[in-house]
Design a protein around this motif. Structure first.
Motif, PDB file in Angstrom:
ATOM      1  N   GLY A 187      -5.347   2.419   7.193  1.00  0.00           N
ATOM      2  CA  GLY A 187      -6.631   2.230   6.536  1.00  0.00           C
ATOM      3  C   GLY A 187      -6.560   1.204   5.429  1.00  0.00           C
ATOM      4  O   GLY A 187      -7.483   0.384   5.256  1.00  0.00           O
ATOM      5  N   ALA A 188      -5.462   1.206   4.684  1.00  0.00           N
ATOM      6  CA  ALA A 188      -5.291   0.207   3.626  1.00  0.00           C
ATOM      7  C   ALA A 188      -5.193  -1.200   4.214  1.00  0.00           C
ATOM      8  O   ALA A 188      -5.750  -2.162   3.659  1.00  0.00           O
ATOM      9  N   VAL A 189      -4.501  -1.321   5.338  1.00  0.00           N
ATOM     10  CA  VAL A 189      -4.389  -2.624   5.996  1.00  0.00           C
ATOM     11  C   VAL A 189      -5.766  -3.126   6.434  1.00  0.00           C
ATOM     12  O   VAL A 189      -6.116  -4.299   6.229  1.00  0.00           O
ATOM     13  N   VAL A 190      -6.556  -2.251   7.031  1.00  0.00           N
ATOM     14  CA  VAL A 190      -7.896  -2.645   7.480  1.00  0.00           C
ATOM     15  C   VAL A 190      -8.767  -3.042   6.289  1.00  0.00           C
ATOM     16  O   VAL A 190      -9.547  -3.999   6.371  1.00  0.00           O
ATOM     17  N   THR A 191      -8.628  -2.342   5.178  1.00  0.00           N
ATOM     18  CA  THR A 191      -9.401  -2.688   3.980  1.00  0.00           C
ATOM     19  C   THR A 191      -9.121  -4.115   3.537  1.00  0.00           C
ATOM     20  O   THR A 191     -10.038  -4.903   3.266  1.00  0.00           O
ATOM     21  N   VAL A 192      -7.842  -4.462   3.481  1.00  0.00           N
ATOM     22  CA  VAL A 192      -7.459  -5.818   3.070  1.00  0.00           C
ATOM     23  C   VAL A 192      -7.963  -6.845   4.074  1.00  0.00           C
ATOM     24  O   VAL A 192      -8.502  -7.899   3.710  1.00  0.00           O
ATOM     25  N   LEU A 193      -7.817  -6.549   5.374  1.00  0.00           N
ATOM     26  CA  LEU A 193      -8.232  -7.495   6.409  1.00  0.00           C
ATOM     27  C   LEU A 193      -9.742  -7.725   6.394  1.00  0.00           C
ATOM     28  O   LEU A 193     -10.207  -8.843   6.636  1.00  0.00           O
ATOM     29  N   CYS A 194     -10.511  -6.681   6.122  1.00  0.00           N
ATOM     30  CA  CYS A 194     -11.964  -6.843   6.091  1.00  0.00           C
ATOM     31  C   CYS A 194     -12.397  -7.751   4.953  1.00  0.00           C
ATOM     32  O   CYS A 194     -13.422  -8.440   5.048  1.00  0.00           O
ATOM     33  N   PHE A 195     -11.640  -7.775   3.868  1.00  0.00           N
ATOM     34  CA  PHE A 195     -11.936  -8.696   2.781  1.00  0.00           C
ATOM     35  C   PHE A 195     -11.443 -10.111   3.090  1.00  0.00           C
ATOM     36  O   PHE A 195     -12.075 -11.096   2.709  1.00  0.00           O
ATOM     37  N   ALA A 196     -10.312 -10.216   3.799  1.00  0.00           N
ATOM     38  CA  ALA A 196      -9.647 -11.514   3.954  1.00  0.00           C
ATOM     39  C   ALA A 196     -10.093 -12.295   5.183  1.00  0.00           C
ATOM     40  O   ALA A 196     -10.102 -13.528   5.177  1.00  0.00           O
ATOM     41  N   VAL A 197     -10.451 -11.606   6.269  1.00  0.00           N
ATOM     42  CA  VAL A 197     -10.701 -12.270   7.549  1.00  0.00           C
ATOM     43  C   VAL A 197     -12.197 -12.523   7.721  1.00  0.00           C
ATOM     44  O   VAL A 197     -13.014 -11.611   7.554  1.00  0.00           O
TER      45      VAL A 197
END
Length: 655
Positions: free
Chosen positions: A143-153
């Motif tokens: 979930g933490a990975v997806v959070t970062v990716l949603c901001f970055a990608v």
């Protein structure tokens, strides 16, 4: 009106979810004090509450990414806002998953919260060494990975992979849904996994549409809602099917529906039927006329009602996870070797009758096959209504290939492949050679490109994603005939002589990956030889025959190696199932080698025959083309060639 809906819609969802949760906990006793080592009311109620938050936030995360990938045009202001919703939902999902893991530790150990070393060490051991704790730790990290990716990608194509990671977040949760070693373990985790993913996409898509209603113009809203509605129908079917399988495994019989667990299931079924009715009203009466003020008002009130029923279903689902099931989920004290290894009872002795009548249904492939036939036939009917022709034999080949795939993944092969290497090898040969031999000539990519309408607003639907995949650099590489042949040949050694074979045998998700791998590799190889669909490069026909012969020679060598081998692959599995009928494990493995060597020759001969026929037809077409050209030009090409020979002869004479 829209402001009221944006506020009341999510509010109705949350209130209905938590109200339903408390009612369901009271009915099922999911939060009742435990007789021994009671963790306390904070834990008893906190655990289902955080689980509900996990489900709702997962819906927002997956639903928002799904709309961005499939429905919302990138030029719309709602596109970026949807990614913000996905990031916020993923952040809430991460926090809720961490809290659920913490409450799970308190519930399992019944320990009081403290800040001493013993408590922290126990929590660390739970998260790193106990399967339940590991599952929630993995969920939190993902979930933490997806959070970062949603901001970055922000790349449209890359967001597909972000969505896949978001779906993977739910895999550890699905694996905890049924006790390992209990009959039906694989079916239970499959059903729960499908239920979680498609319920999240269904609920999340609707919530995000409500939250983004201000950024969606009327024209864009109509398109987005229509696209979401199509996805919602698929989600409804999958959720209903997976819910039935889960209930069947945990309830067992109709008379147990009057138990507390059964009553909760009935209420959830009622909510699901209400959602199906609302969806039907949307499609039949509302979506097509969203441009009118009156219908738009009806649409939004139906959405609020739909969110209310979704909240009820979500709350009852969380309570069901805390309610004792009529069918015990504890591992029996005495188990056979087959049950310990496979989670299934040893099937009866393999005979022709048993092979044809035994079934072990895999819900994933039941649904995949059903949707594959439905959408293919729907595409053909759309072409015919438009006045276009589609060869009838392609439809027949597609249906035959999908039915063969259905039998391989659900019939006797799926029953016996866990216990007999020869059955596993027969399934491998069928998946990688026989099924593609039927599916490839059906030209599914060509059908998609002709039957699905092209979008003009910049969003990507099925047609756009298929085109992007076909023309991608990855497809250019793996669809190259030589690469496809190498993948087809070397995958045998790579799979059976590496840890991949053990993973695919022992792990249910590894088994599903194995099926997909064999199917894709076989499809690419057959496509390179006789494919109709467009590909970047096609080999000349003589080289196709050489590629086929070379690949099949490697295939035969592999089969002979197994036939003559004296070492047992996965001896602690195939040699330890407790099977008291049929050949020995080593003899059965050698029989599997014989299957790889002999049965593989049948599709090989068929492929060679088809390549030869296609080659002959191409030569005939080329000959006819030249004859027509000669008639049209009065054999000008031949005359020019003869004139050239005369000029060369005159030069030689002059010398």
């Amino acid at each position: 009106m829209l402001r009221v809906v944006r506020v009341s819609g999510p509010a109705v969802l949350v209130v209905a979810a938590f109200a339903a949760l408390l009612i369901a906990l009271a009915i099922g006793g999911g939060a009742a004090p435990q007789l021994l080592e009671d963790p306390g009311p904070v834990v008893r109620f906190g655990l289902p509450i955080t689980s509900t938050l996990v489900n709702i936030s997962a819906a927002g995360m997956i639903g928002a990414i799904g709309l961005v990938v499939f429905a919302i045009p990138p030029s719309s202001p709602a596109w970026g806002r949807a990614l913000d919703v996905a990031a916020a939902s993923a952040g809430l999902f991460t926090v809720a998953a961490a809290m659920t893991g913490f409450f799970s530790y308190l519930s399992v150990t019944a320990r009081a919260l403290s800040f001493d070393d013993a408590f922290s060490q126990g929590l660390g051991q739970f998260l790193t060494q106990i399967e339940l704790g590991q599952a929630w730790l993995q969920t939190t990290l993902l979930g933490a990975v997806v959070t970062v990716l949603c901001f970055a990608v922000r790349n449209h194509t890359a967001l597909v992979f972000v969505g896949l990671v978001a779906v993977v977040c739910l895999v550890p949760m699905a694996q905890q849904g049924h006790a390992a070693g209990v009959d039906g373990h694989d079916a239970a985790i499959t059903a729960l996994g499908l239920h979680l993913v498609f319920a999240a996409a269904w609920l999340g898509g609707l919530v995000v549409i409500v939250l983004l209603s201000r950024q969606l113009s009327t024209a864009v809203l109509v398109d987005v809602v229509a696209r979401y509605s199509t996805v919602a129908i698929v989600c409804f079917v999958v959720v209903a099917a997976s819910g039935y399988v889960s209930a069947e495994l945990r309830v067992g019989s109709l008379d147990r529906l009057l138990t507390p667990y059964g009553i909760l299931v009935l209420v959830k079924v009622g909510a699901l039927l209400a959602l199906g009715l609302i969806g039907a009203l949307h499609r039949r009466y509302v979506i097509g006329k969203l441009g009118t003020t009156e219908r738009r008002r009806h649409f939004w009130w139906l959405v609020v009602a739909e969110l209310g029923f979704m909240g009820i279903a979500t709350g009852f689902a969380a309570a069901l996870a805390r309610t004792a099931t009529p069918v015990p989920q504890e591992v029996p004290e005495t188990q056979t070797a087959a049950q310990i290894l496979t989670g299934e009872k040893l099937p009866p002795e393999l005979t022709v009758s048993n092979f044809l009548t035994q079934w072990n249904f895999d819900l994933i492939w039941v649904l995949v096959c059903a949707f594959a036939i439905f959408f293919y036939v729907a595409g053909v009917l759309r072409l015919r209504r438009r006045g276009d022709r589609w060869p009838w034999y392609r439809t027949v080949l597609w249906i035959a290939g999908i039915l063969l795939l259905f039998y391989v993944t659900n019939g006797g092969l799926n029953v016996y492949e866990k216990f007999l290497f020869s059955a596993h090898m027969f399934g491998h040969m069928t998946l990688s050679m026989m099924v593609p031999l039927l599916l490839v000539p059906a030209a599914p990519v060509t059908l998609v490109l002709r039957a699905v309408k092209k979008r003009g607003d910049g969003s990507r639907g099925v047609r756009e994603w298929v085109l992007l995949a076909v023309h991608s650099k990855v497809a250019t590489v793996i669809a190259n005939p030589v690469v496809a042949g190498v993948l087809f040949a070397t995958s045998l050694v790579t799979f059976y002589y590496t840890p991949l074979f053990r993973w695919a045998t022992e792990n249910h998700f590894g088994h599903e990956w194995m099926i997909v791998h064999f199917l894709i590799v076989g499809y690419l190889f057959v496509q390179a030889l006789i494919g109709v669909d467009p590909v970047p490069y096609k080999l000349p026909y003589p080289f196709r025959l050489l590629l086929l012969l070379g690949t099949m020679a490697f295939h035969a060598f592999f089969g002979l190696a197994l036939m003559e081998g004296t070492g047992l692959l996965l001896a602690d599995w195939f040699g330890a199932t407790g099977r008291d009928w049929g050949p020995s494990a080593l003899q059965d493995q050698q029989n599997g080698g014989g299957i790889a060597w002999s049965i593989g020759e049948i599709p090989t001969f068929t492929l060679a025959l088809i390549v030869a026929i296609q080659w002959s037809r191409v030569d005939k077409k080329e000959t006819k083309r030249r004859d027509r050209n000669a008639d049209r030009t009065n054999e000008a090409e031949l005359g020019e060639y003869n004139a050239m020979l005369e000029r060369l002869a005159e030069k030689d004479t002059a010398r």
